[in-house]
Motif scaffolding. Structure first.
Motif, PDB file in Angstrom:
ATOM      1  N   ASP A   9       0.829  -1.205   0.000  1.00 55.19           N
ATOM      2  CA  ASP A   9       0.000   0.000   0.000  1.00 55.19           C
ATOM      3  C   ASP A   9       0.865   1.257   0.000  1.00 55.19           C
ATOM      4  N   GLU A  10       1.876   1.281   0.855  1.00 52.05           N
ATOM      5  CA  GLU A  10       2.737   2.462   0.950  1.00 52.05           C
ATOM      6  C   GLU A  10       3.513   2.687  -0.344  1.00 52.05           C
ATOM      7  N   ILE A  11       4.037   1.629  -0.932  1.00 53.87           N
ATOM      8  CA  ILE A  11       4.803   1.758  -2.175  1.00 53.87           C
ATOM      9  C   ILE A  11       3.903   2.257  -3.295  1.00 53.87           C
ATOM     10  N   TYR A  12       2.679   1.712  -3.374  1.00 53.12           N
ATOM     11  CA  TYR A  12       1.769   2.109  -4.440  1.00 53.12           C
ATOM     12  C   TYR A  12       1.304   3.550  -4.253  1.00 53.12           C
ATOM     13  N   ASN A  13       1.019   3.950  -3.016  1.00 52.41           N
ATOM     14  CA  ASN A  13       0.628   5.335  -2.764  1.00 52.41           C
ATOM     15  C   ASN A  13       1.746   6.301  -3.141  1.00 52.41           C
ATOM     16  N   ARG A  14       2.970   5.936  -2.817  1.00 50.07           N
ATOM     17  CA  ARG A  14       4.106   6.780  -3.188  1.00 50.07           C
ATOM     18  C   ARG A  14       4.248   6.849  -4.710  1.00 50.07           C
ATOM     19  N   HIS A  15       4.049   5.711  -5.374  1.00 51.80           N
ATOM     20  CA  HIS A  15       4.117   5.688  -6.842  1.00 51.80           C
ATOM     21  C   HIS A  15       3.114   6.671  -7.437  1.00 51.80           C
ATOM     22  N   ARG A  16       1.900   6.707  -6.909  1.00 52.07           N
ATOM     23  CA  ARG A  16       0.890   7.641  -7.399  1.00 52.07           C
ATOM     24  C   ARG A  16       1.303   9.086  -7.146  1.00 52.07           C
ATOM     25  N   GLY A  17       1.954   9.305  -6.007  1.00 52.33           N
ATOM     26  CA  GLY A  17       2.301  10.666  -5.614  1.00 52.33           C
ATOM     27  C   GLY A  17       3.501  11.247  -6.336  1.00 52.33           C
ATOM     28  N   VAL A  18       4.392  10.407  -6.839  1.00 51.25           N
ATOM     29  CA  VAL A  18       5.618  10.928  -7.460  1.00 51.25           C
ATOM     30  C   VAL A  18       5.504  11.017  -8.980  1.00 51.25           C
ATOM     31  N   GLN A  19       4.252  10.970  -9.488  1.00 55.25           N
ATOM     32  CA  GLN A  19       4.038  11.164 -10.921  1.00 55.25           C
ATOM     33  C   GLN A  19       3.853  12.651 -11.221  1.00 55.25           C
ATOM     34  N   PRO A  20       4.409  13.197 -12.301  1.00 57.61           N
ATOM     35  CA  PRO A  20       5.268  12.522 -13.278  1.00 57.61           C
ATOM     36  C   PRO A  20       6.755  12.534 -12.901  1.00 57.61           C
ATOM     37  N   TRP A  21       7.098  13.298 -11.856  1.00 55.55           N
ATOM     38  CA  TRP A  21       8.504  13.383 -11.447  1.00 55.55           C
ATOM     39  C   TRP A  21       8.570  13.297  -9.933  1.00 55.55           C
ATOM     40  N   PRO A  22       9.546  12.597  -9.375  1.00 57.05           N
ATOM     41  CA  PRO A  22      10.659  11.898 -10.044  1.00 57.05           C
ATOM     42  C   PRO A  22      10.304  10.509 -10.564  1.00 57.05           C
ATOM     43  N   GLY A  23       9.064  10.065 -10.333  1.00 52.69           N
ATOM     44  CA  GLY A  23       8.671   8.721 -10.730  1.00 52.69           C
ATOM     45  C   GLY A  23       9.225   7.681  -9.763  1.00 52.69           C
ATOM     46  N   SER A  24       8.672   6.469  -9.835  1.00 50.65           N
ATOM     47  CA  SER A  24       9.168   5.362  -9.002  1.00 50.65           C
ATOM     48  C   SER A  24      10.340   4.686  -9.696  1.00 50.65           C
ATOM     49  N   TRP A  25      11.345   4.280  -8.899  1.00 49.48           N
ATOM     50  CA  TRP A  25      12.501   3.619  -9.495  1.00 49.48           C
ATOM     51  C   TRP A  25      13.208   2.753  -8.461  1.00 49.48           C
ATOM     52  N   PHE A  26      13.972   1.791  -8.978  1.00 39.83           N
ATOM     53  CA  PHE A  26      14.850   0.979  -8.135  1.00 39.83           C
ATOM     54  C   PHE A  26      16.135   0.745  -8.909  1.00 39.83           C
ATOM     55  N   GLU A  27      17.123   0.187  -8.258  1.00 40.32           N
ATOM     56  CA  GLU A  27      18.395  -0.097  -8.923  1.00 40.32           C
ATOM     57  C   GLU A  27      18.591  -1.601  -9.034  1.00 40.32           C
ATOM     58  N   HIS A  28      19.116  -2.024 -10.181  1.00 39.55           N
ATOM     59  CA  HIS A  28      19.450  -3.432 -10.387  1.00 39.55           C
ATOM     60  C   HIS A  28      20.805  -3.500 -11.072  1.00 39.55           C
ATOM     61  N   GLN A  29      21.738  -4.176 -10.421  1.00 42.76           N
ATOM     62  CA  GLN A  29      23.105  -4.304 -10.927  1.00 42.76           C
ATOM     63  C   GLN A  29      23.706  -2.931 -11.246  1.00 42.76           C
ATOM     64  N   GLY A  30      23.449  -1.997 -10.351  1.00 41.17           N
ATOM     65  CA  GLY A  30      24.052  -0.670 -10.453  1.00 41.17           C
ATOM     66  C   GLY A  30      23.397   0.269 -11.444  1.00 41.17           C
TER      67      GLY A  30
END
Length: 331
Positions: free
Chosen positions: A228-249
């Motif tokens: 719930d928290e991740i999805y709410n944050r995803h809605r709130g950070v549109q269009p910037w900075p957007g949701s993101w994660f890092e994979h292999q740097g």
């Protein structure tokens, strides 16, 4: 005062100065332009944009200049005697602000007969500051509001002359909610301008919550949070900075996601048996039409991502190309 006098005030165009800058504020100016006499438009200075870093006017300035309106772009307002004198000469009865982005000095606020009105998309005193809608969604609020406020020298602390509350849609993004609140705010603003002589401002409580400008790290997904928290944050950070994660740097932006249902998570648990991969936060649970990832509580379905330096693609295609397997953990 007679009803006839009130009616005359309501139908008379006001001499209005407008302070605003981003595209979000353009419809506010358009509405004022249609019904009132806009004597001055004040925006942020031009900024470098594009590959050539050419100085470019903000959206409000571009629209106003196209209509032939007087536009000023002062770098500062405080102790700007030249701008203060110009503002006084233009003779606005009232000024309107919408996402202008600067604190207004007391000497400027005192010039128009009816002061300044601000269109602010929050339920004041909650979420004072530059990013009210974003933090409304990040904090999982189920109700939002827009206020018309008489501006004072504080940050969104002035008395409120009109307010409209609305439920927040479960999947509504910051872009969608911001526009919906702005459009209703325009209606409230026009009603206030029609009745400036009879407004009844309601003082705000001194204590409130602050909605600071978003930073890039506000979009980083912390898988240990609940779905719930991740999805709410995803809605709130549109269009910037957007949701993101890092994979292999390398950074991977999540363009579309949803919460997995309890049934989907339980189905995964049942299918894996006692020896299957763990449900530790960030664990890849399934790669099918969507990429299913465990959160601190519940799980998420990633539908579309954009790896750093590449075009948007289905999340499952990215996972296969990155040779992810069930049980791997995202950074």
């Amino acid at each position: 005062m007679t009803n006839e006098t009130i009616s005359t005030h309501a139908n008379r165009p006001r001499r209005v100065a407008f302070f605003g800058s981003p595209a979000w504020a353009v419809p506010v100016l358009e509405a004022l332009y249609r019904q009132h006499q806009v004597v001055l438009v004040v925006t942020q200075p031009d900024k470098p944009a594009g590959r050539g870093l050419k100085l470019t006017p903000c959206p409000v300035a571009a629209w106003a200049e196209a209509q032939g309106l007087r536009v000023e772009k002062p770098a500062k307002l405080r102790k700007n005697l030249e701008f203060m004198e110009l503002f006084r000469e233009m003779g606005p009865e009232v000024a309107v602000t919408a996402a202008y982005g600067k604190i207004l000095p007391a000497e400027l606020l005192a010039i128009p007969r009816f002061g300044f009105l601000n269109l602010h998309p929050s339920d004041l005193p909650k979420y004072r500051g530059p990013a009210p809608v974003q933090w409304t969604l990040i904090h999982g609020e189920t109700e939002a509001a827009v206020c018309i406020m008489q501006t004072d020298v504080g940050m969104d602390t002035g008395p409120v002359v009109a307010r409209w509350r609305t439920p927040v849609g479960p999947d509504e993004t910051a872009v969608e909610l911001s526009n919906r609140l702005r459009d209703k705010g325009i209606e409230l603003l026009l009603e206030a301008l029609a009745d400036l002589e009879h407004l009844q401002p309601q003082p705000q409580p001194p204590e409130g919550t602050h909605a600071p400008m978003l930073q890039k790290d506000h979009g980083k997904i912390a898988w240990e949070r609940s779905a719930d928290e991740i999805y709410n944050r995803h809605r709130g950070v549109q269009p910037w900075p957007g949701s993101w994660f890092e994979h292999q740097g390398r950074r991977v932006k999540v363009l579309r996601m949803s919460k997995a249902t309890l049934e989907q998570t339980l189905e995964y648990r049942h299918g894996q048996g006692p020896g299957g991969p763990s449900l530790e936060p960030g664990t890849v649970l399934r790669i099918a039409d969507e990429l299913m990832v465990a959160a601190g509580q519940g799980s998420l379905l990633l539908q579309e991502v954009q790896p750093e330096g590449k075009k948007p693609m289905p999340a499952a295609d990215w996972a296969r190309g990155a040779r992810l397997r069930m049980g791997d953990r995202l950074g």
